[in-house]
Design an enzyme around this catalytic site. Structure first.
Site, PDB file in Angstrom:
ATOM      1  N   ASP A  60       0.825  -1.211   0.000  1.00  0.00           N
ATOM      2  CA  ASP A  60       0.000   0.000   0.000  1.00  0.00           C
ATOM      3  C   ASP A  60       0.859   1.261   0.000  1.00  0.00           C
ATOM      4  O   ASP A  60       2.018   1.233   0.424  1.00  0.00           O
ATOM      5  CB  ASP A  60      -0.922  -0.028   1.226  1.00  0.00           C
TER       6      ASP A  60
ATOM      7  N   HIS B 169       2.640   3.595  -8.683  1.00  0.00           N
ATOM      8  CA  HIS B 169       2.444   2.174  -9.014  1.00  0.00           C
ATOM      9  C   HIS B 169       3.664   1.651  -9.789  1.00  0.00           C
ATOM     10  O   HIS B 169       4.144   0.547  -9.560  1.00  0.00           O
ATOM     11  CB  HIS B 169       1.182   1.984  -9.856  1.00  0.00           C
TER      12      HIS B 169
ATOM     13  N   LEU C 160      10.677 -20.323  -4.850  1.00  0.00           N
ATOM     14  CA  LEU C 160       9.620 -19.529  -4.208  1.00  0.00           C
ATOM     15  C   LEU C 160       8.297 -19.634  -4.976  1.00  0.00           C
ATOM     16  O   LEU C 160       8.281 -19.530  -6.205  1.00  0.00           O
ATOM     17  CB  LEU C 160      10.066 -18.058  -4.178  1.00  0.00           C
TER      18      LEU C 160
HETATM   19  C1  IPE Z   1      -5.386  -2.746  -0.415  1.00  0.00           C
HETATM   20  O1  IPE Z   1      -5.066  -1.404  -0.529  1.00  0.00           O
HETATM   21  C2  IPE Z   1      -5.363  -3.395  -1.763  1.00  0.00           C
HETATM   22  C3  IPE Z   1      -4.049  -3.574  -2.367  1.00  0.00           C
HETATM   23  C4  IPE Z   1      -2.907  -3.267  -1.819  1.00  0.00           C
HETATM   24  C5  IPE Z   1      -4.055  -4.173  -3.679  1.00  0.00           C
HETATM   25  P1  IPE Z   1      -6.192  -0.290  -0.676  1.00  0.00           P
HETATM   26  O2  IPE Z   1      -5.490   0.996  -0.778  1.00  0.00           O
HETATM   27  O3  IPE Z   1      -7.127  -0.637  -1.763  1.00  0.00           O
HETATM   28  O4  IPE Z   1      -6.975  -0.425   0.707  1.00  0.00           O
HETATM   29  P2  IPE Z   1      -7.832   0.646   1.505  1.00  0.00           P
HETATM   30  O5  IPE Z   1      -8.820   1.230   0.540  1.00  0.00           O
HETATM   31  O6  IPE Z   1      -6.877   1.668   2.028  1.00  0.00           O
HETATM   32  O7  IPE Z   1      -8.454  -0.135   2.610  1.00  0.00           O
HETATM   33  C1  IPE Z   2      -1.489   0.285  -3.425  1.00  0.00           C
HETATM   34  O1  IPE Z   2      -1.282   1.642  -3.394  1.00  0.00           O
HETATM   35  C2  IPE Z   2      -1.701  -0.249  -4.820  1.00  0.00           C
HETATM   36  C3  IPE Z   2      -3.062  -0.711  -5.078  1.00  0.00           C
HETATM   37  C4  IPE Z   2      -4.057  -0.696  -4.240  1.00  0.00           C
HETATM   38  C5  IPE Z   2      -3.318  -1.233  -6.402  1.00  0.00           C
HETATM   39  P1  IPE Z   2      -2.492   2.653  -3.417  1.00  0.00           P
HETATM   40  O2  IPE Z   2      -2.853   2.944  -4.814  1.00  0.00           O
HETATM   41  O3  IPE Z   2      -3.608   2.155  -2.574  1.00  0.00           O
HETATM   42  O4  IPE Z   2      -1.839   3.926  -2.768  1.00  0.00           O
HETATM   43  P2  IPE Z   2      -2.468   4.859  -1.651  1.00  0.00           P
HETATM   44  O5  IPE Z   2      -2.885   3.962  -0.524  1.00  0.00           O
HETATM   45  O6  IPE Z   2      -3.608   5.565  -2.269  1.00  0.00           O
HETATM   46  O7  IPE Z   2      -1.357   5.753  -1.264  1.00  0.00           O
HETATM   47 MG    MG Z   3      -4.102   2.345  -0.632  1.00  0.00          MG
END
Ligand code: IPE
Ligand code: IPE
Ligand code: MG
Length: 254
Positions: free
Chosen positions: A40, A57, A151
């Site tokens: 995240d 990303h 892995l």
């Molecule tokens: C969880 O992150 C999903 C992934 C890392 C793929 P999100 O950013 O979607 O989760 P929330 O919305 O903060 O709970």
């Molecule tokens: C995690 O990073 C990647 C996915 C959920 C695909 P985020 O896109 O959720 O990044 P934040 O949490 O908004 O910073």
């Molecule tokens: Mg996120």
């Protein structure tokens, strides 16, 4: 084999000494068999740099590469990465499309490296609903790496823990079951045959599970770091492992 894996890593001359120090403290006999990661913070990382979210990303791919290699070298058996949740479709279409393209590119570009490192790729989630380009690459890499014995890298794609449990129940019903128990339901999950995660890492500070591996995380140790995913590298992984090794796991006992 495990002990020698850490020893081999320690001989890596290029690693900075702080990283070597961390590695040296890891007990090779007490490594988690299965690490799951909620990757995240990509968007926030980019925003801090006044960049569009997609740059975050893209930057996160280097973290994936490094963590996959490190886990393979350490002798971790399974690494499960939460790459796209069932709820992530609610994001703007352009971001979803960019994520799908990145996944497709990653798979295409990474195949030789996965092969070289004996990584076996798998996917969990309703990934048949991904756009055809990403789906095709996924099928190709899963097939090409299916005989690798290093892995097991599992990508959670269009994944939701609740959906997985519902799908498992439906699978059990379809096979004629009128009742399920923990064992029979586990067999119907996407993760059938894999040990439950010993360690869950979530980057970027949120203290939540976000519908990830709801069943499998029952007794998993949770480690949350403020480091955003694009900055997560070997030293961060080693720190998570050291923290894990200091925990006392009781599984409800004393
Ligand atoms: C969880 O992150 C999903 C992934 C890392 C793929 P999100 O950013 O979607 O989760 P929330 O919305 O903060 O709970
Ligand atoms: C995690 O990073 C990647 C996915 C959920 C695909 P985020 O896109 O959720 O990044 P934040 O949490 O908004 O910073
Ligand atoms: Mg996120």
């Amino acid at each position: 084999m495990r002990a020698s894996a850490v020893a081999t890593l320690l001989t890596m001359r290029s690693a900075p000494s702080a990283e070597q120090d961390l590695l040296q403290q890891i007990n090779a006999d007490k490594l988690p068999k299965h690490i799951a990661i909620i990757m995240d913070g990509n968007g926030r990382w980019a925003k801090q740099r006044h960049l569009p979210r997609v740059f975050g990303h893209r930057a996160g791919i280097s973290s994936v590469r490094e963590v996959v290699r490190a886990c393979g070298q350490l002798g971790v058996k399974v690494l499960t990465l939460y790459a796209f949740s069932a709820e992530n479709w609610s994001r703007p279409g352009a971001e979803v499309a960019a994520l799908m393209r990145l996944l497709e590119d990653y798979l295409q570009r990474e195949l030789p490296d996965l092969q070289k490192n004996h990584v076996q790729l798998r996917a969990i989630g309703r990934w048949d609903a991904l756009p055809s380009g990403a789906r095709r690459q996924l099928e190709r890499v899963i097939e090409a790496t299916s005989k690798n014995r290093g892995l097991i890298l599992t990508l959670a794609l269009n994944y939701g823990g609740r959906q997985e449990i519902v799908d498992a129940c439906n699978r059990a019903l379809k096979s004629g079951a009128r009742q399920v128990n923990e064992e029979s339901l586990s067999r119907c999950l996407n993760t059938h045959g894999l040990p439950d995660p010993d360690l869950l890492i979530r980057t970027s500070g949120e203290m939540r599970i976000s519908n990830f591996l709801l069943w499998q995380l029952a007794y998993t140790e949770i480690y949350v770091t403020d480091t955003p995913w694009p900055e997560f590298r070997r030293p961060h992984l080693y720190r998570a492992l050291l923290d894990f090794q200091r925990r006392e796991r009781r599984f409800g006992g004393l």
